[in-house]
Design an enzyme around this catalytic site. Structure first.
Site, mmCIF file in Angstrom:
data_model
loop_
_atom_site.group_PDB
_atom_site.id
_atom_site.type_symbol
_atom_site.label_atom_id
_atom_site.label_comp_id
_atom_site.label_asym_id
_atom_site.label_seq_id
_atom_site.Cartn_x
_atom_site.Cartn_y
_atom_site.Cartn_z
ATOM 1 N N ASP A 59 43.010 78.853 60.272
ATOM 2 C CA ASP A 59 41.583 78.527 60.210
ATOM 3 C C ASP A 59 40.852 78.777 61.527
ATOM 4 O O ASP A 59 39.899 78.071 61.872
ATOM 5 C CB ASP A 59 41.372 77.059 59.762
ATOM 6 C CG ASP A 59 42.018 76.791 58.432
ATOM 7 O OD1 ASP A 59 42.057 77.719 57.596
ATOM 8 O OD2 ASP A 59 42.486 75.662 58.212
ATOM 9 N N HIS A 119 39.777 82.368 53.772
ATOM 10 C CA HIS A 119 39.096 83.097 54.850
ATOM 11 C C HIS A 119 37.609 83.185 54.539
ATOM 12 O O HIS A 119 37.212 83.775 53.540
ATOM 13 C CB HIS A 119 39.711 84.494 55.006
ATOM 14 C CG HIS A 119 41.140 84.463 55.462
ATOM 15 N ND1 HIS A 119 41.899 85.588 55.677
ATOM 16 C CD2 HIS A 119 41.950 83.409 55.768
ATOM 17 C CE1 HIS A 119 43.108 85.224 56.080
ATOM 18 N NE2 HIS A 119 43.154 83.919 56.140
ATOM 19 N N LYS A 169 39.590 83.907 61.271
ATOM 20 C CA LYS A 169 40.093 85.281 61.083
ATOM 21 C C LYS A 169 39.213 86.068 60.113
ATOM 22 O O LYS A 169 38.888 87.227 60.345
ATOM 23 C CB LYS A 169 41.541 85.239 60.528
ATOM 24 C CG LYS A 169 42.532 84.588 61.466
ATOM 25 C CD LYS A 169 43.908 84.454 60.839
ATOM 26 C CE LYS A 169 43.971 83.489 59.685
ATOM 27 N NZ LYS A 169 43.772 82.075 60.028
HETATM 28 P P1 GDP Z 1 40.267 81.607 58.694
HETATM 29 O O1 GDP Z 1 41.184 80.981 57.714
HETATM 30 O O2 GDP Z 1 40.922 81.871 60.001
HETATM 31 O O3 GDP Z 1 39.567 82.821 58.163
HETATM 32 O O4 GDP Z 1 39.130 80.505 59.000
HETATM 33 P P2 GDP Z 1 38.373 79.593 57.912
HETATM 34 O O5 GDP Z 1 37.417 80.433 57.161
HETATM 35 O O6 GDP Z 1 39.353 78.803 57.126
HETATM 36 O O7 GDP Z 1 37.657 78.552 58.857
HETATM 37 C C1 GDP Z 1 36.759 78.941 59.830
HETATM 38 C C2 GDP Z 1 35.434 78.213 59.573
HETATM 39 O O8 GDP Z 1 34.603 78.307 60.705
HETATM 40 C C3 GDP Z 1 34.629 78.844 58.444
HETATM 41 O O9 GDP Z 1 33.880 77.841 57.810
HETATM 42 C C4 GDP Z 1 33.711 79.826 59.174
HETATM 43 O O10 GDP Z 1 32.509 80.102 58.451
HETATM 44 C C5 GDP Z 1 33.413 79.034 60.419
HETATM 45 N N1 GDP Z 1 33.169 79.843 61.638
HETATM 46 C C6 GDP Z 1 33.759 80.999 62.020
HETATM 47 N N2 GDP Z 1 33.337 81.351 63.258
HETATM 48 C C7 GDP Z 1 32.473 80.391 63.643
HETATM 49 C C8 GDP Z 1 31.729 80.159 64.845
HETATM 50 O O11 GDP Z 1 31.794 80.914 65.815
HETATM 51 N N3 GDP Z 1 30.949 79.039 64.885
HETATM 52 C C9 GDP Z 1 30.864 78.172 63.840
HETATM 53 N N4 GDP Z 1 30.084 77.095 63.988
HETATM 54 N N5 GDP Z 1 31.539 78.348 62.704
HETATM 55 C C10 GDP Z 1 32.350 79.441 62.616
HETATM 56 P P1 IMO Z 2 44.380 80.426 56.733
HETATM 57 O O1 IMO Z 2 44.812 81.841 56.454
HETATM 58 C C1 IMO Z 2 45.573 76.362 57.727
HETATM 59 C C2 IMO Z 2 49.373 74.941 56.073
HETATM 60 C C3 IMO Z 2 49.290 73.832 55.028
HETATM 61 C C4 IMO Z 2 50.590 73.108 55.312
HETATM 62 C C5 IMO Z 2 51.552 74.257 55.665
HETATM 63 C C6 IMO Z 2 52.425 74.707 54.510
HETATM 64 O O2 IMO Z 2 43.165 80.026 56.014
HETATM 65 O O3 IMO Z 2 44.330 80.182 58.203
HETATM 66 P P2 IMO Z 2 51.935 76.141 52.318
HETATM 67 O O4 IMO Z 2 51.011 75.865 51.162
HETATM 68 O O5 IMO Z 2 51.670 77.415 53.017
HETATM 69 O O6 IMO Z 2 53.378 75.995 51.932
HETATM 70 O O7 IMO Z 2 51.629 74.926 53.341
HETATM 71 O O8 IMO Z 2 50.740 75.322 56.099
HETATM 72 N N1 IMO Z 2 48.568 76.144 55.769
HETATM 73 C C7 IMO Z 2 47.417 76.437 56.376
HETATM 74 N N2 IMO Z 2 46.704 75.755 57.292
HETATM 75 N N3 IMO Z 2 45.169 77.571 57.327
HETATM 76 C C8 IMO Z 2 45.881 78.284 56.428
HETATM 77 O O9 IMO Z 2 45.570 79.546 56.087
HETATM 78 C C9 IMO Z 2 47.045 77.705 55.886
HETATM 79 N N4 IMO Z 2 47.961 78.119 54.976
HETATM 80 C C10 IMO Z 2 48.894 77.159 54.925
HETATM 81 O O10 IMO Z 2 48.178 73.027 55.221
HETATM 82 O O11 IMO Z 2 50.445 72.319 56.459
HETATM 83 MG MG MG Z 3 41.307 79.276 56.503
#
Ligand code: GDP
Ligand code: IMO
Ligand code: MG
Length: 429
Positions: free
Chosen positions: A13, A41, A16
């Site tokens: 999270d 994502h 990416k």
């Molecule tokens: P990923 O799994 O790595 O793609 O990340 P996620 O989408 O799960 O979580 C990142 C969160 O942060 C999302 O809600 C994005 O819209 C938000 N986000 C990404 N970059 C920024 C930033 O620079 N500032 C803020 N405030 N939010 C961001």
């Molecule tokens: P993105 O790509 C954050 C965590 C789960 C749990 C552990 C194992 O959005 O960054 P699983 O279901 O994979 O067997 O769970 O891994 N987990 C993540 N945490 N971001 C993710 O993906 C995750 N994918 C799995 O919360 O702790």
């Molecule tokens: Mg994520």
């Protein structure tokens, strides 16, 4: 020509999806290489949010998107995602969305086992996403998995499901006290998925190889983060795949000589969903401030993310394990308003300084972070588009991160939107 891998450096999270969407403009192909719909994502374009769980985040840039052999794919979720994209006017054909014939299929029993195991473990649970990821990779390793090439061959699929369900139902009923599953129902349901997805199923390794030979650029999209890696993460509180950059090659079917750069995505602080060690976790008002301002809720499960200070012990681990050539700092805007900021530079364990991330959970649990404190800034930086315009303290925070982890910052993100980004050095240039 460049082929770039994007990976998470922390516990997932990191943002990416946003950066993959941004850089997809310069790529011809975007490839996911591991994980499944445990990933969430988020991409925000023109104020509209799209969360991809399986389709690579390059889809909104209308680039060829590939689901590599390294994934475990829930076909129902993939179809739902494609239906959602259709409502947004995006309807990728077989050339625009390719699924590796060798990717593994998540079956209903994988989800049942995942959920029932977590329930049985009680407070010893991992805190998985419950999407069947672990059980699907487990079947891949024990050679009982079903791949897309078998899914789309109805005779083979039927045989496989019938055989494996005998064992799964025994385990579900007698060990996990969970509901058993009916093979006929699964075969019927999955025949529809097979029909819908069959045109996209192909040998993606050949497609990527041909494209690279023709001078096209590829962006490899990692899921999860380095410290959720099955080998290098906080085992057993990890996911079930290799999340580090080396797996881009295995999970897409390309050789290592094709990779020209690896960008690690670093959230300006640290978060973690699910259970497991987290040395810089905050349990105070500052933690709540970051959680609320950063809207730190899981994009897949909606769970509150645990929040803490930036940890350069884990970042240095990520630099080495992934061979990072550059990093992107995301969510820097969230830190605005804090009087001072802590950066963890090492841990202390039983009176000794620990510089390298330990493997043992007991040691990790006893590690206390050693912090360096920097002054914060009060300004809202989300509208800034040049590093020079940042408050001095924000510039110093970035500089100090670069110094500590000895890796250049190529991109800084100051908001969720595609445009809320400062590109210092484009990895594709
Ligand atoms: P990923 O799994 O790595 O793609 O990340 P996620 O989408 O799960 O979580 C990142 C969160 O942060 C999302 O809600 C994005 O819209 C938000 N986000 C990404 N970059 C920024 C930033 O620079 N500032 C803020 N405030 N939010 C961001
Ligand atoms: P993105 O790509 C954050 C965590 C789960 C749990 C552990 C194992 O959005 O960054 P699983 O279901 O994979 O067997 O769970 O891994 N987990 C993540 N945490 N971001 C993710 O993906 C995750 N994918 C799995 O919360 O702790
Ligand atoms: Mg994520």
């Amino acid at each position: 020509m460049s082929n770039i891998v994007i990976v998470g450096t922390q516990w997932g999270d990191e943002g990416k999806g946003k950066i993959v969407d941004l850089l997809a403009e310069y790529a011809d192909i975007v490839v996911r290489f591991q994980g499944g719909n445990n990933a969430g994502h988020t991409v925000v374009v023109d104020g509209k949010q799209f969360i991809s769980h399986l389709v690579p985040s390059g889809i909104l840039q209308k680039k060829r998107c590939i689901i590599g052999n390294g994934l475990v794919v829930d076909p129902e979720v993939l179809i739902e995602e494609l239906d959602e994209l259709k409502t947004m006017g995006i309807n990728p054909g077989p050339d625009e969305l390719m699924i590796s014939e060798k990717a593994h299929v998540i079956m209903p029993y994988h989800k049942s086992v995942d959920l029932a195991r977590e329930k049985k473990k009680g407070d010893k649970k991992i805190g998985t996403t419950g999407r069947g990821i672990g059980p699907a990779y487990e079947d891949k390793a024990t050679r009982r998995g079903i791949r897309f090439v078998e899914l789309i061959d109805s005779k083979v699929f039927k045989e496989k499901v019938t055989t494996i369900l005998e064992e799964k139902n025994f385990y579900l009923k007698n060990y996990l006290s969970a509901e058993t599953l009916d093979p006929e129902v699964i075969i019927e349901q999955y025949s529809h998925y097979a029909q819908r997805l069959a045109p996209h199923v192909t040998n993606v390794s050949v497609s990527i190889f041909e494209a690279i030979k023709a001078g096209k650029q590829v962006l490899f999209e990692g899921a999860q983060g380095t410290h959720l890696d099955i080998d290098h993460g906080t085992y057993p509180f990890v996911t079930s795949s290799n999340t580090v950059s080396g797996n881009a090659c295995n999970g897409a079917g390309v050789g290592p000589k094709e990779i020209s750069g690896v960008i690690g995505i670093v959230k300006a602080y640290t978060t973690r969903v699910g259970r497991g060690p987290f040395p810089t976790e905050l349990f105070d008002k500052t933690g709540d401030f970051i959680q609320e301002k950063g809207a730190e809720f899981g994009a897949t499960t909606g769970r509150k993310r645990r929040c803490g200070w930036l940890d350069t012990v884990i970042l240095k681990n990520a630099v080495r394990l992934n061979g990072l050539t550059g990093i992107t700092i995301t969510k820097l805007d969230v830190l605005g308003g804090l009087k001072s900021l802590n950066i963890c530079t090492a841990y202390e364990f039983e009176g000794k300084v620990v510089k390298d991330f330990p493997a043992g959970l007991k040691v990790l649990a006893g590690c206390k972070p050693i912090f360096e404190t920097l002054p914060g800034w009060s300004e809202d930086i989300s509208g800034i588009r040049k590093i020079e315009d940042f408050p001095e303290n924000a510039k110093n925070y970035l500089k100090r991160i670069e110094e500590l982890i000895e890796t250049p910052i190529d991109i800084v993100s100051v908001g969720p939107g595609r445009e809320e980004t400062i590109v210092i050095k484009n990895p594709f240039s």
